[in-house]
Design a protein around this motif. Sequence first.
Motif, short mmCIF file in Angstrom:
data_model
loop_
_atom_site.label_atom_id
_atom_site.label_comp_id
_atom_site.label_asym_id
_atom_site.label_seq_id
_atom_site.Cartn_x
_atom_site.Cartn_y
_atom_site.Cartn_z
N CYS A 216 0.82 -1.21 0.00
CA CYS A 216 0.00 0.00 0.00
C CYS A 216 0.86 1.26 0.00
CB CYS A 216 -0.96 0.01 1.19
SG CYS A 216 -2.21 -1.29 1.14
N GLY A 217 1.93 1.25 -0.78
CA GLY A 217 2.78 2.42 -0.90
C GLY A 217 3.81 2.56 0.20
N ASN A 218 3.74 1.73 1.23
CA ASN A 218 4.74 1.69 2.29
C ASN A 218 5.85 0.77 1.80
OD1 ASN A 218 4.48 0.84 5.86
ND2 ASN A 218 5.81 2.28 4.84
N GLY B 185 -2.05 5.24 0.15
CA GLY B 185 -1.45 4.17 -0.66
C GLY B 185 -2.36 2.99 -0.93
N GLY B 186 -3.52 2.94 -0.32
CA GLY B 186 -4.42 1.80 -0.51
C GLY B 186 -5.17 1.48 0.77
N SER B 187 -5.85 0.33 0.77
CA SER B 187 -6.71 -0.05 1.88
C SER B 187 -6.30 -1.39 2.48
CB SER B 187 -8.17 -0.13 1.43
OG SER B 187 -8.62 1.13 0.98
N ALA C 91 -7.45 -11.04 19.52
CA ALA C 91 -6.23 -10.76 18.78
C ALA C 91 -6.60 -9.98 17.51
CB ALA C 91 -5.53 -12.06 18.42
N ILE C 92 -5.59 -9.38 16.89
CA ILE C 92 -5.78 -8.57 15.69
C ILE C 92 -5.40 -9.37 14.45
CG2 ILE C 92 -4.86 -6.61 14.40
CD1 ILE C 92 -6.66 -5.60 16.43
N THR C 93 -6.22 -9.29 13.43
CA THR C 93 -5.88 -9.82 12.12
C THR C 93 -5.84 -8.68 11.12
OG1 THR C 93 -6.93 -11.96 12.58
CG2 THR C 93 -6.51 -11.44 10.28
N LEU C 94 -4.73 -8.56 10.41
CA LEU C 94 -4.55 -7.51 9.41
C LEU C 94 -4.48 -8.16 8.03
CD1 LEU C 94 -3.78 -4.54 8.61
CD2 LEU C 94 -1.39 -5.24 8.95
N THR C 95 -5.32 -7.71 7.11
CA THR C 95 -5.34 -8.26 5.75
C THR C 95 -5.01 -7.15 4.76
OG1 THR C 95 -7.02 -9.87 6.37
CG2 THR C 95 -6.70 -9.47 4.02
N GLY C 96 -4.04 -7.43 3.89
CA GLY C 96 -3.67 -6.43 2.90
C GLY C 96 -2.67 -6.99 1.90
N PRO C 97 -2.36 -6.19 0.86
CA PRO C 97 -1.49 -6.65 -0.22
C PRO C 97 -0.01 -6.36 0.03
CG PRO C 97 -2.38 -4.52 -0.78
CD PRO C 97 -2.96 -4.88 0.57
N ALA C 98 0.83 -7.03 -0.73
CA ALA C 98 2.26 -6.75 -0.80
C ALA C 98 2.73 -7.11 -2.20
CB ALA C 98 3.03 -7.53 0.25
#
Length: 262
Positions: free
Chosen positions: A14-16, A235-237, A245-252
Amino acid sequence: MNEAAIPFVKASACGNDFLIIDGMHAPPDLPGFTKRICDRHNGVGADGVEWLFPAQDADIRAHLLNADGSEAEISGNGTRCVAAYLCPQTPRSNANVRTGAGIKTCSLTSHAETSFVFEIAMGEPQVGDEFPIKLAFGEVRGIPVSMGNPHFVVFVDDFALGWQGDAAEIGKHHDFKYGINVELVRVRDKENLDVRFYERGVGETQSSGTGSCASAVAAIHSGRCQSPVRVSTPGGSQTVEWTGAITLTGPATIVCTGEYFI
């Protein structure tokens, strides 16, 4: 390979963006080298370097240095980039990455060429009560959240012109002895946030994995949102779920490979 060159892979979530470098190539002055290679004018350019080393209890150990050469405990986006780097080398459905904040499991949910989507188990956050800090431009209230690294989440009605200067002042406030990552958050509705990030050792970033988690946690904790939360950034979503607990979903995405001459 040129003997005076260090190979790298550049990846973006996401641009990072991060450079991924095998620790076997680590030079003696790791902070200084990281600062040079991350320079966006005279180097390759990145928000940080994920230096990779063998691990006995995980697929790899990632040692993260920010663009200014300082150390960071973890980056959610950087960890996802490391997983994207590992997946093409050995076909797998998940990658276990040891970070400075513990082992994070990245589960692959989809893949198309050099782009990957992962769910990351980010662990349990620590969230505190909202409190004010006094700055040159006035008082600001924020919610402290730890995702293994520190965050201060400030809710705003809009992103004012020059917000970066305000965020920089917050991040250097004396209440935060070791500095802090700052998120400015605008609530769109119960399931959607717009967020801007100003990170320790980097400055403004297009996105942040742990920052997205911290923003969602603060919004849910304060009753502004409910899980799951979609976090929209320049940069995106990404999507954050908090059920203990935390779950993080995203692209790379793997952007390129190259050599940096030294």
